[in-house]
Enzyme design. Structure first.
Site, PDB file in Angstrom:
ATOM      1  N   ASP A 127      -1.529   6.196  -7.014  1.00 39.85           N
ATOM      2  CA  ASP A 127      -1.910   5.218  -5.993  1.00 39.85           C
ATOM      3  C   ASP A 127      -1.988   3.834  -6.626  1.00 39.85           C
ATOM      4  OD1 ASP A 127      -2.822   3.815  -3.847  1.00 39.85           O
ATOM      5  OD2 ASP A 127      -4.757   4.816  -3.696  1.00 39.85           O
TER       6      ASP A 127
ATOM      7  N   ASP B 259       0.836  -1.200   0.000  1.00 38.94           N
ATOM      8  CA  ASP B 259       0.000   0.000   0.000  1.00 38.94           C
ATOM      9  C   ASP B 259       0.872   1.252   0.000  1.00 38.94           C
ATOM     10  OD1 ASP B 259      -2.110   1.755   0.156  1.00 38.94           O
ATOM     11  OD2 ASP B 259      -2.485   1.442   2.289  1.00 38.94           O
TER      12      ASP B 259
END
Length: 527
Positions: free
Chosen positions: A339, A131
């Site tokens: 992202d 992440d």
């Protein structure tokens, strides 16, 4: 003659002094560049065969189906709920597809990418979610509330590795006076107590709580022809309590934060001098890829743009200055987050309107007419016909600094025959602009935190010298009841036991060789 001799000696001493100074400078730079050290792990998409076998995922829509894209878009909004909130119920746990009323657990669509890491003494393996939108690395540990395993529909059970700090001889608790302890106010004492942690994530009611520990992370590097092992001590979370999506299986074996704070693993490796403060992620078209720590590839053919410095955020935020679609350009400046944990790309107006309407004006296809039962998440879709030749408009984002970012594959297709649909895989956001993983496919994306730049270079993720990623994967068979799964192992029914690829690393040109070359050139010049 004496004056000339003194002058020559003076100049000779000056040359020697300059040479020594240059040597010391270059040596210091070579040390600063961390020699040839870089460490890497193979990346696996959540729906790759190895991950599906380990996580027991056996009930998902077929990739490329309408249901698949609906579910992945919904998953984005669940896991990036506060960023992409649209006023809907982002915590919805079930997805029901009409007209067949098939229902799927949203937990099946957890974090997108995973890597196998090895921690502790003796070493134990964990398949952790990756992440870039968070900082802390944590593992399920001494659990009072976490996922110990998954019960399959067949009745079989898959058990996950749980870290136990008391079972590792190299583990020790992190004290409250540590510079990495961010919750000193929660400590029982200012120095002697163990540092607690709590991280709340962007999907509502999802968090992990526990205390910080320090233990070895087992890495492998290649130094010329010699493979070497490194076992740096890293700080991570002993996650005793997980809530929300974590209890639904979003990251059942832990999460590897890749943000910018001092507690993230890339920061710790850089601080210890093992790597440069940089890492890269590469995504191949088949869903596989790799992450490499210490990769700050600065080749001339690499594009780059500066990060927008936001001290209170760990996100990798950049600025787009121009959108070019099919040759038509529009000067439009906006910020966006790169992202890797978001499936698709989400844009606010006016960027969303500019890119979608420009695409619509250029593509020579009939716009798809949506019916009540057709719930594709994309607004701009087009009908496909059998044996139809399609020319898809090029999409290019000009980044701050002037470098161009060409989107390799901005579309998705679904269905077949005369019922096929092509869609521009961009969705409207009501909050923040996110460049998702679909716009990163075909690139090695470099998150250079040392120079505070984002870099990109075209790559299929297979051609690097030391890459050993296999192109084909076999399906993992059912796991026997209550069997503890080691993420390194994958069975192949036809070929017997087979290892999931372990840590790989990828060479960088040694800075020392550059130093030696400069010294030799100077020696020749002075001679």
């Amino acid at each position: 003659m004496a004056i000339l001799s003194i002058s020559y000696q003076t100049h000779n001493s000056l040359y020697v002094s300059l040479l020594l100074t240059l040597i010391l400078f270059l040596v210091s730079q070579s040390q600063r560049c961390y020699g040839s050290s870089s460490f890497g792990f193979d990346i696996h998409h959540r729906f790759s065969d190895p991950v599906k076998g380990i996580l027991g995922i056996d009930n998902i829509p077929d990739k490329g189906s309408r249901e698949y894209y609906v579910a992945m878009a919904h998953r984005d909004r669940v896991f990036r709920g506060r960023r992409l909130a649209d006023g809907g119920d982002v915590d919805q746990k079930l997805l029901t597809f009409s007209p067949d009323n098939t229902t799927y657990q949203i937990s099946l669509f957890g974090y997108l990418h995973f890597a196998n890491v090895s921690v502790g003494t003796p070493a134990s393996s964990y398949l952790v979610a990756l992440d870039t939108g968070s900082d802390l690395f944590w593992l399920p540990c001494n659990c009072t509330k976490c996922v110990h395993g998954i019960q399959l529909s067949t009745g079989q059970k898959i058990a996950f590795n749980i870290y136990d700090n008391k079972e590792s001889s190299t583990s020790k608790n992190v004290a409250c006076n540590s510079s990495l302890c961010e919750q000193k106010t929660q400590c029982s004492s200012s120095s002697g107590g163990t540092c607690p942690y709590q991280v709340e994530y962007l999907s509502e009611n999802t968090s992990t709580t526990g205390f910080l520990v320090e233990d070895v992370l087992h890495l492998i590097t290649d130094n010329d022809d010699q493979t070497q092992h490194a076992n740096p001590l890293i700080t991570f979370g002993c996650g005793q309590v997980q809530t929300g999506a974590f209890l639904d299986g979003a990251a059942p074996n832990g999460l590897f934060g890749l943000g910018m704070s001092d507690v993230s693993v890339p920061s710790i490796l850089a601080k210890q001098g093992l790597t440069s403060n940089s890492f890269s992620m590469c995504f191949a078209a088949d869903g596989l890829g790799r992450i490499t720590f210490g990769d700050n590839n600065s080749s001339l053919d690499q594009g780059k743009t500066p990060f927008n410095i936001r001290p209170s955020h760990s996100t990798y935020n950049i600025t787009v200055t121009q959108i070019i679609v099919g040759g038509n350009s529009a000067d439009l400046e906006f910020n966006a987050i790169f992202d890797t944990g978001t499936s698709f790309t989400y844009l606010n107006n006016p960027a969303y309107k500019q890119i979608t309407q420009s695409f619509d004006s250029k593509i020579k296809l009939q716009r798809h007419s949506f019916s009540n039962s057709d719930d594709l998440p994309f607004e701009y879709c087009y009908d496909l016909r059998t044996n139809q030749t399609i020319e898809v408009p090029n999409i290019n984002l000009t980044m701050k600094g002037g470098d161009n970012y060409f989107v390799m594959d901005p579309i998705i297709t679904s269905g077949g025959g005369n019922n096929g649909v092509l869609c521009l895989a961009v969705l409207k956001s009501n909050n923040v602009n996110i460049i998702g993983q679909n716009f990163m496919t075909g690139y090695r994306i470099v998150f250079d935190r040392e120079n505070m730049t984002l870099g990109w270079k075209e790559s299929n993720c297979y051609d690097d010298e030391l890459s050993s990623l296999p192109v084909n994967r076999s399906h993992a068979p059912a796991v026997s009841p209550a069997m503890a799964v080691n993420p390194e192992i994958q069975s192949n029914p036809s070929n017997g036991p087979q290892r999931l690829p372990s840590s790989h690393s990828f060479k960088k040109e040694p800075a020392l060789a550059f130093t030696v070359a400069i010294i030799l050139l100077l020696a020749i010049f002075l001679a």
